[in-house]
Design a protein around this motif. Structure first.
Motif, PDB file in Angstrom:
ATOM      1  N   ALA A   1      -7.183 -31.165 -50.343  1.00  0.00           N
ATOM      2  CA  ALA A   1      -8.271 -30.272 -50.763  1.00  0.00           C
ATOM      3  C   ALA A   1      -7.720 -28.874 -50.978  1.00  0.00           C
ATOM      4  N   ILE A   2      -8.422 -28.113 -51.804  1.00  0.00           N
ATOM      5  CA  ILE A   2      -8.125 -26.691 -52.002  1.00  0.00           C
ATOM      6  C   ILE A   2      -9.342 -25.935 -51.470  1.00  0.00           C
ATOM      7  N   ILE A   3      -9.108 -25.094 -50.495  1.00  0.00           N
ATOM      8  CA  ILE A   3     -10.208 -24.492 -49.740  1.00  0.00           C
ATOM      9  C   ILE A   3     -10.241 -22.989 -49.927  1.00  0.00           C
ATOM     10  N   SER A   4     -11.463 -22.459 -50.038  1.00  0.00           N
ATOM     11  CA  SER A   4     -11.666 -21.014 -50.147  1.00  0.00           C
ATOM     12  C   SER A   4     -12.756 -20.577 -49.179  1.00  0.00           C
ATOM     13  N   ASP A   5     -12.569 -19.387 -48.614  1.00  0.00           N
ATOM     14  CA  ASP A   5     -13.587 -18.814 -47.742  1.00  0.00           C
ATOM     15  C   ASP A   5     -14.532 -17.890 -48.512  1.00  0.00           C
ATOM     16  N   CYS A   6     -14.304 -17.769 -49.822  1.00  0.00           N
ATOM     17  CA  CYS A   6     -15.087 -16.861 -50.681  1.00  0.00           C
ATOM     18  C   CYS A   6     -15.939 -17.665 -51.652  1.00  0.00           C
ATOM     19  N   ALA A   7     -17.245 -17.457 -51.622  1.00  0.00           N
ATOM     20  CA  ALA A   7     -18.165 -18.200 -52.490  1.00  0.00           C
ATOM     21  C   ALA A   7     -17.853 -17.992 -53.963  1.00  0.00           C
ATOM     22  N   SER A   8     -17.446 -16.783 -54.334  1.00  0.00           N
ATOM     23  CA  SER A   8     -17.160 -16.505 -55.744  1.00  0.00           C
ATOM     24  C   SER A   8     -15.907 -17.230 -56.215  1.00  0.00           C
TER      25      SER A   8
ATOM     26  N   THR B   1      -1.000 -21.818 -46.944  1.00  0.00           N
ATOM     27  CA  THR B   1      -1.576 -20.624 -47.564  1.00  0.00           C
ATOM     28  C   THR B   1      -0.741 -20.311 -48.798  1.00  0.00           C
ATOM     29  N   VAL B   2      -1.165 -20.856 -49.910  1.00  0.00           N
ATOM     30  CA  VAL B   2      -0.345 -20.912 -51.125  1.00  0.00           C
ATOM     31  C   VAL B   2       0.065 -19.518 -51.599  1.00  0.00           C
ATOM     32  N   GLU B   3       1.350 -19.357 -51.851  1.00  0.00           N
ATOM     33  CA  GLU B   3       1.878 -18.084 -52.334  1.00  0.00           C
ATOM     34  C   GLU B   3       1.902 -18.056 -53.862  1.00  0.00           C
ATOM     35  N   GLY B   4       1.849 -16.849 -54.412  1.00  0.00           N
ATOM     36  CA  GLY B   4       2.001 -16.679 -55.851  1.00  0.00           C
ATOM     37  C   GLY B   4       0.718 -16.714 -56.656  1.00  0.00           C
ATOM     38  N   VAL B   5      -0.405 -17.036 -56.015  1.00  0.00           N
ATOM     39  CA  VAL B   5      -1.666 -17.074 -56.749  1.00  0.00           C
ATOM     40  C   VAL B   5      -2.155 -15.655 -57.048  1.00  0.00           C
ATOM     41  N   LYS B   6      -3.011 -15.555 -58.051  1.00  0.00           N
ATOM     42  CA  LYS B   6      -3.608 -14.279 -58.421  1.00  0.00           C
ATOM     43  C   LYS B   6      -5.122 -14.336 -58.222  1.00  0.00           C
ATOM     44  N   CYS B   7      -5.803 -13.286 -58.598  1.00  0.00           N
ATOM     45  CA  CYS B   7      -7.271 -13.249 -58.552  1.00  0.00           C
ATOM     46  C   CYS B   7      -7.837 -14.489 -59.247  1.00  0.00           C
TER      47      CYS B   7
ATOM     48  N   TYR C   1      -4.941 -23.354 -48.851  1.00  0.00           N
ATOM     49  CA  TYR C   1      -5.913 -22.286 -48.589  1.00  0.00           C
ATOM     50  C   TYR C   1      -5.708 -21.198 -49.635  1.00  0.00           C
ATOM     51  N   PHE C   2      -6.734 -20.962 -50.453  1.00  0.00           N
ATOM     52  CA  PHE C   2      -6.646 -19.939 -51.496  1.00  0.00           C
ATOM     53  C   PHE C   2      -7.067 -18.597 -50.925  1.00  0.00           C
ATOM     54  N   LEU C   3      -6.137 -17.652 -50.931  1.00  0.00           N
ATOM     55  CA  LEU C   3      -6.434 -16.303 -50.435  1.00  0.00           C
ATOM     56  C   LEU C   3      -6.992 -15.455 -51.564  1.00  0.00           C
TER      57      LEU C   3
END
Length: 434
Positions: free
Chosen positions: A253-260, A215-221, A185-187
């Protein structure tokens, strides 16, 4: 004219036959009217820039940046001109050859590349609101004394007092019942800090539907703001960083709740690298593995029916980066229509841009508000209890517009309604969530 964005300028610009179809569909041309406000007009200027007939100027940059990147023109163009990608590539060129405002550099190279700094700034914004300063400035009209762009930013900023999603969601959330998928899950920045209830609901819903969620840690924008404003070198470094993090482990899968965010992973990351580069292949793999949250629920897990019924009326706004960029529009509606008690009503022109486009609502506030007014009128015409959407910047824009219209209609992500339908199921256990 060169750009870090891998696009053949000359060949793409030749495709435009100046038919003017784009003018009939562009939400900004409907407000600006002049040719410089139409995609055709911007392309004509970019072509002259590419051919060396005109030079980069602040006036030209203003015209190039007065674009929502909503992809309406690209979708409707009979010649297949990818105007939004040409605009982004030209912004990168202008960014490289012209002096940039210090604030732009601070935002794109500072706050959005350093999660710790972003967290600190959001905490300060929360304290500012909690202390009552935001309310006081609003009531006394002192906002009007601020510089125009700062005034717009202060007005539209929603409540940021909630705990970030990162501190509320376990790193690993086990599947409820049989594990069918293991997903990352990409935050995103906005849902993590401004709308944390969205990823909290998203992770719970995925878990309830058989997913082990990391909920993967360490990711950025994701880098969308950087790409939209020409800072492609920074976007490239952030893409490398995020891909290295996301490919450390194997996920279904890599999932996002944000369309952008999902659009950036699926559509734009491959454009940052040349074919043959190691990162290009990684970007292609990431694109293939990325799913929008509603899309994954409908296409992969199916949606387990909830037990709690709510008699509510809901309409849906299509984010540009979801419908036009990813061709996803049925799935969020399917999520909503499968929730017990929900009456779904379609608003007129549901896929028309709301005028947010990230920071466009701040940088071109008056124009953004004109676009927003049409969207709010369409939403209120169907008399909903909730307006659902799948993009945090759309949520912010729509929430502001509804409030300005004197409406108490709330803006939510579809999973926020879905998760409430699961609340009556005693077999669910989310004790790890704060």
């Amino acid at each position: 004219m060169q750009s870090a964005y891998h696009l053949n300028f000359a060949e793409e610009l030749k495709k435009c036959v100046k038919c003017g179809t784009c003018r009939a569909h562009c939400p900004l041309f409907a407000e600006i009217k002049g040719e410089y406000g139409a995609p055709r007009g911007r392309l004509a200027l970019i072509k002259q820039l590419q051919e060396g007939k005109i030079k980069p100027t602040p006036e030209l940059a203003e015209i190039v940046y007065t674009c929502l990147l909503c992809k309406t023109c690209a979708v409707e163009c009979p010649s297949g001109v990818i105007t939004d990608e040409i605009i982004m590539a030209s912004r990168n060129y202008l960014h490289e050859v012209m002096r940039q405002p210090a604030m732009k550099g601070a935002l794109l190279k500072g706050f959005l590349t350093r999660p710790g700094l972003l967290y600190a700034s959001m905490s300060l914004a929360g304290l500012y609101q909690k202390a009552g300063l935001h309310c006081a400035l609003s009531k006394t009209k002192l906002f009007d004394l601020l510089p125009k762009k700062l005034n717009a930013c202060a007005k539209i900023m929603p409540d940021v007092n909630k705990k970030p999603a990162r501190s509320r969601i376990p790193v690993v959330t086990p599947a409820q019942g049989e594990k069918r998928f293991r997903v990352a899950y990409f935050l995103g920045c906005a849902t993590n800090h401004i709308y944390p209830d969205v990823p909290v609901a998203g992770v719970k819903v995925l878990s309830y539907n058989g997913c082990e969620v990391v909920t993967v840690e360490g990711v950025k924008c994701c880098g969308m703001p950087h790409m939209a404003y020409g800072e492609l070198a920074t976007a490239k470094e952030m893409a490398k960083h995020n891909m290295e993090i996301l490919f450390k482990e194997d996920y279904d899968a890599i999932i996002s709740d944000c369309a952008s965010c999902s659009s950036t992973f699926k559509e734009l990351y491959p454009h940052l690298f040349s074919e043959g580069e190691y990162e290009y292949e990684m970007a292609r793999q990431l694109s293939a593995k990325t799913w929008d949250l509603s899309q994954f629920l409908v296409k992969k897990t199916g949606i387990r029916p909830g037990k709690k019924e709510r008699k509510i009326r809901v309409t849906y706004h299509d984010p540009c980066h979801l419908k036009r960029a990813q061709k996803i529009f049925k799935e969020p509606r399917e999520v909503l229509t499968q929730i017990p008690g929900v009456e779904f009503v379609e608003m007129k022109n549901a896929d028309r841009c709301c005028g947010s486009a990230g920071s466009f609502t701040v940088m071109h506030h008056d124009l953004s508000m004109k676009v927003l007014e049409k969207k709010i009128n369409a939403a209120l015409a169907v008399n909903p209890d909730f307006v659902a959407t799948s993009c945090p910047t759309c949520t912010m824009q729509l929430g502001y517009g509804l409030k300005q219209a004197g409406s108490d209609v709330q803006v939510v992500h579809p999973v926020q309604i879905l998760v409430e339908a699961y609340a009556a199921d005693e077999s669910i256990s989310f004790q790890a969530f704060e």
